[in-house]
Design a protein around this motif. Sequence first.
Motif, PDB file in Angstrom:
ATOM      1  N   ALA A  45     129.831 -82.247  34.689  1.00 10.87           N
ATOM      2  CA  ALA A  45     128.914 -82.898  33.543  1.00 10.87           C
ATOM      3  C   ALA A  45     128.013 -84.187  33.950  1.00 10.87           C
ATOM      4  CB  ALA A  45     129.829 -83.027  32.405  1.00 10.87           C
ATOM      5  N   ASP A  46     128.620 -84.966  35.217  1.00  9.97           N
ATOM      6  CA  ASP A  46     127.957 -85.912  35.495  1.00  9.97           C
ATOM      7  C   ASP A  46     128.040 -86.084  37.092  1.00  9.97           C
ATOM      8  OD1 ASP A  46     126.897 -88.426  36.376  1.00  9.97           O
ATOM      9  OD2 ASP A  46     127.390 -89.557  34.695  1.00  9.97           O
ATOM     10  N   LEU A  47     127.067 -85.713  37.856  1.00 12.81           N
ATOM     11  CA  LEU A  47     127.276 -85.508  39.052  1.00 12.81           C
ATOM     12  C   LEU A  47     127.822 -87.024  39.991  1.00 12.81           C
ATOM     13  CD1 LEU A  47     126.560 -83.820  41.819  1.00 12.81           C
ATOM     14  CD2 LEU A  47     124.312 -84.834  41.907  1.00 12.81           C
ATOM     15  N   PHE A  48     127.643 -88.063  39.196  1.00 10.00           N
ATOM     16  CA  PHE A  48     128.035 -89.190  39.828  1.00 10.00           C
ATOM     17  C   PHE A  48     129.304 -89.639  39.542  1.00 10.00           C
ATOM     18  CE2 PHE A  48     123.333 -89.142  39.816  1.00 10.00           C
ATOM     19  CZ  PHE A  48     123.138 -89.653  41.319  1.00 10.00           C
ATOM     20  N   LYS A  49     130.263 -88.965  38.682  1.00 11.02           N
ATOM     21  CA  LYS A  49     131.437 -89.107  38.191  1.00 11.02           C
ATOM     22  C   LYS A  49     132.228 -87.760  38.403  1.00 11.02           C
ATOM     23  CE  LYS A  49     129.841 -92.334  34.511  1.00 11.02           C
ATOM     24  NZ  LYS A  49     130.218 -92.851  33.076  1.00 11.02           N
ATOM     25  N   LEU A  50     131.989 -87.063  39.493  1.00 10.92           N
ATOM     26  CA  LEU A  50     132.725 -85.872  39.616  1.00 10.92           C
ATOM     27  C   LEU A  50     134.108 -86.105  40.222  1.00 10.92           C
ATOM     28  CD1 LEU A  50     131.806 -84.774  43.511  1.00 10.92           C
ATOM     29  CD2 LEU A  50     131.664 -87.045  42.647  1.00 10.92           C
ATOM     30  N   SER A  51     135.033 -84.923  40.076  1.00  4.89           N
ATOM     31  CA  SER A  51     136.495 -85.089  40.316  1.00  4.89           C
ATOM     32  C   SER A  51     136.740 -84.959  41.789  1.00  4.89           C
ATOM     33  CB  SER A  51     137.044 -83.977  39.682  1.00  4.89           C
ATOM     34  OG  SER A  51     138.272 -83.839  40.052  1.00  4.89           O
ATOM     35  N   LEU A  52     137.109 -86.106  42.403  1.00  5.77           N
ATOM     36  CA  LEU A  52     137.416 -85.974  43.893  1.00  5.77           C
ATOM     37  C   LEU A  52     138.305 -84.913  44.164  1.00  5.77           C
ATOM     38  CD1 LEU A  52     137.485 -89.620  44.585  1.00  5.77           C
ATOM     39  CD2 LEU A  52     135.623 -88.386  44.867  1.00  5.77           C
ATOM     40  N   PRO A  53     139.684 -84.814  43.413  1.00  2.00           N
ATOM     41  CA  PRO A  53     140.596 -83.770  43.660  1.00  2.00           C
ATOM     42  C   PRO A  53     139.945 -82.129  43.676  1.00  2.00           C
ATOM     43  CG  PRO A  53     141.633 -85.205  42.349  1.00  2.00           C
ATOM     44  CD  PRO A  53     140.117 -85.446  42.255  1.00  2.00           C
ATOM     45  N   ASP A  54     139.213 -82.051  42.568  1.00  2.00           N
ATOM     46  CA  ASP A  54     138.402 -80.958  42.463  1.00  2.00           C
ATOM     47  C   ASP A  54     137.567 -80.583  43.499  1.00  2.00           C
ATOM     48  OD1 ASP A  54     137.801 -78.636  40.128  1.00  2.00           O
ATOM     49  OD2 ASP A  54     136.030 -79.072  41.274  1.00  2.00           O
ATOM     50  N   PHE A  55     136.435 -81.463  43.858  1.00  2.00           N
ATOM     51  CA  PHE A  55     135.649 -81.162  44.888  1.00  2.00           C
ATOM     52  C   PHE A  55     136.247 -80.813  46.238  1.00  2.00           C
ATOM     53  CE2 PHE A  55     133.165 -82.682  48.649  1.00  2.00           C
ATOM     54  CZ  PHE A  55     132.138 -82.017  48.402  1.00  2.00           C
ATOM     55  N   TYR A  56     137.494 -81.501  46.631  1.00  2.00           N
ATOM     56  CA  TYR A  56     137.923 -81.629  48.009  1.00  2.00           C
ATOM     57  C   TYR A  56     138.832 -80.191  48.245  1.00  2.00           C
ATOM     58  CZ  TYR A  56     136.792 -86.347  48.993  1.00  2.00           C
ATOM     59  OH  TYR A  56     135.990 -87.543  49.405  1.00  2.00           O
ATOM     60  N   LEU A  57     139.651 -79.988  46.991  1.00  2.00           N
ATOM     61  CA  LEU A  57     140.269 -78.536  46.949  1.00  2.00           C
ATOM     62  C   LEU A  57     139.543 -77.448  46.885  1.00  2.00           C
ATOM     63  CD1 LEU A  57     143.082 -79.405  44.225  1.00  2.00           C
ATOM     64  CD2 LEU A  57     143.470 -79.165  46.573  1.00  2.00           C
ATOM     65  N   ARG A  58     138.288 -77.627  46.606  1.00  2.00           N
ATOM     66  CA  ARG A  58     137.421 -76.378  46.601  1.00  2.00           C
ATOM     67  C   ARG A  58     136.975 -76.280  48.006  1.00  2.00           C
ATOM     68  NH1 ARG A  58     136.079 -73.948  41.900  1.00  2.00           N
ATOM     69  NH2 ARG A  58     136.244 -75.124  39.894  1.00  2.00           N
ATOM     70  N   ARG A  59     136.514 -77.190  48.598  1.00  2.00           N
ATOM     71  CA  ARG A  59     135.902 -77.240  49.889  1.00  2.00           C
ATOM     72  C   ARG A  59     137.024 -76.666  51.011  1.00  2.00           C
ATOM     73  NH1 ARG A  59     131.848 -75.905  51.026  1.00  2.00           N
ATOM     74  NH2 ARG A  59     132.069 -74.865  49.057  1.00  2.00           N
TER      75      ARG A  59
END
Length: 391
Positions: free
Chosen positions: A89-103
């Motif tokens: 919803a806000d690129l500058f408040k992204l979920s760190l766990p979600d991002f790293y796990l997807r990568r």
Amino acid sequence: MKQLEKTAALLPPSASDRLRRIQVVDLVRSFSILVVLATHLNTTNILDYRDSLGDRLWPSFAGGGSYGVTLFFVISGFLITRTTAAREADLFKLSLPDFYLRRLARILPLLLLIVAFGALMLWLPRSQALDFCFRDPNARFDGPFWLSLLLPSLNWLRMLREPHPMFGLHWDVLWSLAIELQFYLLFPLFLRATGNLRNLKRLLWVMIILGPVSRSIAYLIAPESFNIGFFSSFASFELLALGIFLHLSLEDRGPQLRQDPALSGFLCLLGAALIGMVYVNTSLGNGIHRIYGPSLLGLGCFSFLLGGLQLKGFNSQFAAWLAIPGKLSYEMYLLHAGALFFLWPFLAGKRVLVAFALLVLVTIGLAYLVSEAIGKPSERWLKRLSGLSSR
């Protein structure tokens, strides 16, 4: 009806539109992976060169594999920003766990397979094919090497191992993946730290300027060293930053460009011309070219995609066939050294274009099988295990 179409073109793309594949991007990736394969096949010195038109044109095509990786970096920066913006919803408040796990879910399964397979191949008896693909005679497979795969930092280790930075093609290609993983580690932290679009753009300009600056410093230190001049993370972050700028530019100017196909076509042709000019007329083996070549090629890719993403012609069925290698480019990049090793006896002494066609077809088939049998199921399983959606 025309007014409705104009209004629809001005609407921002939905999250589902952002997440679906973009064929023109896959076309660029197809070109990139094919020149990488051509360059690595060309350096085997086992092909039969004759005085034909195809053989005379081959060196111009097969001499820019590292430029293919340059294009990959720009696309990676664009796609990671695009998909992240679609999910958050806000690129500058992204979920760190979600991002790293997807990568990790996307990259880790095939990477682990590649490392395990390469480690097994080190036990085979020495041969010309094994030396080229898996075990360079001067390589040291010691603690720092295995640690560089884990951290990841193989690009820095290859710089430190001058004048013998090679390990074997299977391992050597991982330098670019190491840089991408470093970038993926920092990307969400950059977004969190900048906090808004203005600060993000300032940081991106710093990264873009740092690219040619770092390559210039490398040239002053070691003008003849390709590895020191090209493998630095700072030299490649410029290109990833250009990819981020591409996404931001499309968010800002995309609706207007969709309303002006002539301008989109001009930008696309301008980018293609710049890519072709740099690819044919410069060489990363030249220290001066190494300073500005990647920057100009990155700008060409930026312009080509900025215009090309608005043009419907790239979505044709014919283009879909040409985009197949691009859709499998990650798998092909990591698997082509193994394919080259097993094809070595069949490629030795073959005409250049015949050998290249055989390597490409086998690598595409192998990449597809590995993706369907291992890559995609493992990614889905890791996402379910982590509680992530399948998007």
